[in-house]
Motif scaffolding. Structure first.
Motif, PDB file in Angstrom:
ATOM      1  N   VAL A 186      40.252  18.577  36.077  1.00  8.02           N
ATOM      2  CA  VAL A 186      39.797  17.266  36.536  1.00  8.02           C
ATOM      3  C   VAL A 186      38.328  17.310  36.929  1.00  8.02           C
ATOM      4  CG1 VAL A 186      40.114  15.456  38.267  1.00  8.02           C
ATOM      5  CG2 VAL A 186      42.107  16.623  37.298  1.00  8.02           C
ATOM      6  N   ASP A 187      37.952  18.315  37.725  1.00  5.66           N
ATOM      7  CA  ASP A 187      36.584  18.397  38.240  1.00  5.66           C
ATOM      8  C   ASP A 187      35.705  19.145  37.248  1.00  5.66           C
ATOM      9  OD1 ASP A 187      34.434  18.175  39.869  1.00  5.66           O
ATOM     10  OD2 ASP A 187      35.233  19.336  41.538  1.00  5.66           O
ATOM     11  N   THR A 188      35.324  18.461  36.184  1.00  2.27           N
ATOM     12  CA  THR A 188      34.560  19.103  35.111  1.00  2.27           C
ATOM     13  C   THR A 188      33.054  19.119  35.370  1.00  2.27           C
ATOM     14  OG1 THR A 188      34.541  16.986  33.930  1.00  2.27           O
ATOM     15  CG2 THR A 188      36.277  18.553  33.357  1.00  2.27           C
ATOM     16  N   LEU A 300      40.475  12.132  27.316  1.00  6.13           N
ATOM     17  CA  LEU A 300      41.548  11.465  28.050  1.00  6.13           C
ATOM     18  C   LEU A 300      42.623  10.962  27.090  1.00  6.13           C
ATOM     19  CD1 LEU A 300      42.279  10.863  30.945  1.00  6.13           C
ATOM     20  CD2 LEU A 300      41.199   8.634  30.719  1.00  6.13           C
ATOM     21  N   LYS A 301      42.227  10.576  25.897  1.00  7.05           N
ATOM     22  CA  LYS A 301      43.204  10.171  24.884  1.00  7.05           C
ATOM     23  C   LYS A 301      44.139  11.329  24.557  1.00  7.05           C
ATOM     24  CE  LYS A 301      43.638   8.252  20.234  1.00  7.05           C
ATOM     25  NZ  LYS A 301      42.924   7.823  18.993  1.00  7.05           N
ATOM     26  N   PRO A 336      40.066   3.378  35.845  1.00  7.22           N
ATOM     27  CA  PRO A 336      39.675   3.060  37.222  1.00  7.22           C
ATOM     28  C   PRO A 336      38.174   3.239  37.399  1.00  7.22           C
ATOM     29  CG  PRO A 336      40.856   5.158  37.109  1.00  7.22           C
ATOM     30  CD  PRO A 336      41.028   4.500  35.792  1.00  7.22           C
ATOM     31  N   LEU A 337      37.584   2.380  38.193  1.00  9.62           N
ATOM     32  CA  LEU A 337      36.138   2.420  38.398  1.00  9.62           C
ATOM     33  C   LEU A 337      35.756   3.643  39.232  1.00  9.62           C
ATOM     34  CD1 LEU A 337      33.629   0.536  37.842  1.00  9.62           C
ATOM     35  CD2 LEU A 337      33.872  -0.181  40.228  1.00  9.62           C
ATOM     36  N   LYS A 392      37.703   9.220  39.945  1.00 14.49           N
ATOM     37  CA  LYS A 392      36.248   9.354  39.835  1.00 14.49           C
ATOM     38  C   LYS A 392      35.839  10.087  38.562  1.00 14.49           C
ATOM     39  CE  LYS A 392      35.406   9.267  44.825  1.00 14.49           C
ATOM     40  NZ  LYS A 392      35.017  10.061  46.012  1.00 14.49           N
ATOM     41  N   ASN A 393      36.699  11.003  38.102  1.00 19.14           N
ATOM     42  CA  ASN A 393      36.354  11.827  36.939  1.00 19.14           C
ATOM     43  C   ASN A 393      37.185  11.493  35.710  1.00 19.14           C
ATOM     44  OD1 ASN A 393      34.402  14.055  38.044  1.00 19.14           O
ATOM     45  ND2 ASN A 393      36.044  13.951  39.543  1.00 19.14           N
TER      46      ASN A 393
END
Length: 535
Positions: A186-188, A300-301, A336-337, A392-393
């Motif tokens: 997640v935290d890339t 994400l796809k 999500p923003l 966020k990511n």
């Protein structure tokens, strides 16, 4: 009567702790959460051969503060070891190599714990794996017996433990990361400029009302107010004008966006003290980057389409959140923003208002996703901070080692070899560097070779068994000649450099931050070049 004046005692300011000062630089890279993951890591090194590259890797993990490590190495220290391994000295001669290496490594960081094997209680690798606490990562160096590899791979599959194979000989080296199943990150840590998501083509009511309020009398604003309109507001204002003049459509093609940019630039005031307006320049520069229709990023796809059927994956908080984000995307047709607003010229009060509008929308999106997660079986215990981080990511979440069919490792190697050799034939015309696959083939052919010397023809025969016809490739034959000359010996500078690269990738895996390689890195010390291959 004496007047007594009471003053409030100022709060005591606490500086950074001793640990924070010690690890200051690395904390800036992976934060406290990453450091906590390192300190809870338990790493095993199965050392063999010259024993240098594995120890150099471990050195670069001990220094940043892993929790504990173990070295399994049944060799005794010999004269030859002293010339290639800086963690051995004359006092180590004849002693257990694992014990000597462990002692010297522990001197680098007293907060790290380490053990050496075999010892009086643990005689074999099998008993070590059976009796020890679960290892979070296992490294092994070549040459190694096929039996030990099978043992380690079985352990890795059972405990979902990443394995890292490392091979260094002469001027060449490579390492391969074997992750047990799909490995999501997640935290890339994407580039900050890439994370800007202003949603100018799909603004929500609060943002629209904010922009309309600031620009309702834009032509009569003072030069100061006009010159401090946030560029987000400027673009929203002129987008509404564009829609009114173009049948309700936004500028979509490059030609239309270029024309729209000229419209924005022409609206800037030039008869002022500055001779122009920086905020309108920022708006014009942001047109191509920000006027983008929301779409689903490829990474994400891949996550949305991945079928997580393994029991460990079904229990994973990551996949619960990913499913909730997928439901959010299918409902709203957008992610999500993130909620981050880039720096821009504006009055402080106005800029803070704009920030709060974006943050409020981001919190609402995250809250909706959290509600979906908590309504899912097993989702009640998910930390809201995990959901916030994912939101966020979301556009940059990455899935490493996703299952891609049923192709075997041997067939994958043949497929990659065919592609790499075909590329080499056109390398001169395409100005591309030559493939480093010959190094991997030559070294993999000697991965279990302990007794040197060995004839070149024998190595070429092993290469041909892995990739039929590769033994006839001229670059493969030259590489085999160099590997034969090295006779399995390590050069300390190559081992040290390789150890640094391997440690960097292991830290990414332990902290689940940044993106590790997928899955093999080959290093050519003669030409000082690396190549990543997916084998």
């Amino acid at each position: 009567m004496t007047e007594i004046i009471m003053s409030q005692t100022p709060p005591i300011l606490h500086g950074p702790s001793e640990k924070e000062r010690k690890y200051d630089r690395q904390l800036r890279l992976w934060a406290a959460s990453g450091q906590a993951a390192l300190e809870s890591a338990n790493i095993l090194l199965v050392n063999s051969g010259s024993g240098t590259v594995g120890v150099e890797t471990l050195k670069n993990l001990v220094l940043p503060g892993i929790g504990r490590f173990a070295i399994y190495d049944d060799a005794k220290v010999e004269e030859a070891d002293l010339g290639v391994n800086f963690f051995l000295d004359e006092g180590s001669l004849g002693k257990s190599r694992s014990q000597s290496l462990t002692g010297h490594l522990l001197e680098l960081n007293p907060e790290v714990q380490g053990d050496s094997y075999p010892n009086e209680n643990v005689k074999t690798l099998e008993s070590l794996l059976a009796d020890s606490p679960i290892f979070t990562t296992i490294m092994y160096t070549y040459p190694i017996t096929p039996e030990n590899i099978s043992l380690l791979e079985s352990y890795g599959q059972q405990h979902q433990t990443p394995l890292v194979a490392i091979h260094s000989a002469g001027f060449y080296s490579y390492f391969r990361i074997h992750l047990p199943g799909a490995f999501p990150i997640v935290d890339t840590h994407p580039d900050e400029t890439a994370t800007t998501d202003l949603r100018l083509l799909t603004p929500w009511p609060e943002l629209v009302a904010f922009a309309e309020d600031l620009t309702k009398d834009i032509d009569n604003l003072s030069d100061f107010e006009h010159g401090h309109l946030p560029y987000v507001v400027i673009l929203l204002h002129y987008l509404e004008k564009w829609k009114a003049e173009h049948g309700g459509g936004y500028p979509s093609t490059y030609k239309e966006k270029t024309e729209f940019r000229r419209v924005v630039q022409s609206a800037a005031r030039t008869k002022n003290a500055e001779g122009g307006e920086e905020n309108f320049d920022e708006a014009a520069a942001a047109v191509l980057k920000t006027l983008v229709v929301p779409s689903l990023p490829p990474g994400l796809k891949e996550i949305f389409e991945y079928e997580h059927t393994h029991p460990a994956e079904q229990r994973s908080g990551f996949w619960l959140i990913a499913d909730a984000v997928k439901a959010f995307y299918e409902k709203h047709k957008c992610l999500p923003l993130p909620g981050k607003v880039p720096d821009m010229k504006a009055q402080s009060k106005v800029y803070i208002q704009l920030q709060n509008i974006y943050k409020a929308k981001a919190r609402r999106d995250a809250a909706e996703i959290l509600e979906t997660v908590q309504a899912t079986p097993g989702g009640q215990n998910i930390d809201p901070a995990e959901v916030d981080l994912f939101c966020k990511n979301a556009a940059f979440v990455k899935l490493i080692n996703a299952t891609t069919g049923t192709i075997s490792r041997a067939d994958q190697l043949k497929r990659v070899a065919a592609q790499e050799f075909a590329n080499d034939e056109n390398a001169e015309m395409t100005l591309q560097p030559l493939s480093l696959l010959p190094i991997y083939l030559a070294m993999q052919a000697t991965a279990h070779t302990v007794d040197w010397p060995i004839e070149e023809e024998e190595i070429l025969a092993r290469v041909a068994k892995m990739v039929p016809g590769a033994d006839e490739n001229e670059r493969v034959r030259q590489t085999v000649e160099e590997v034969t000359r090295a006779e399995g010996g390590e050069l300390h500078n190559v081992a040290a450099l390789t150890g640094g690269m391997v440690a960097q990738e292991i830290i990414k895996i332990i902290t689940k931050q940044y993106i590790p390689i997928d899955n093999t890195c080959v290093f050519d010390g003669i030409n000082s070049r690396c190549q990543i291959l997916r084998l």
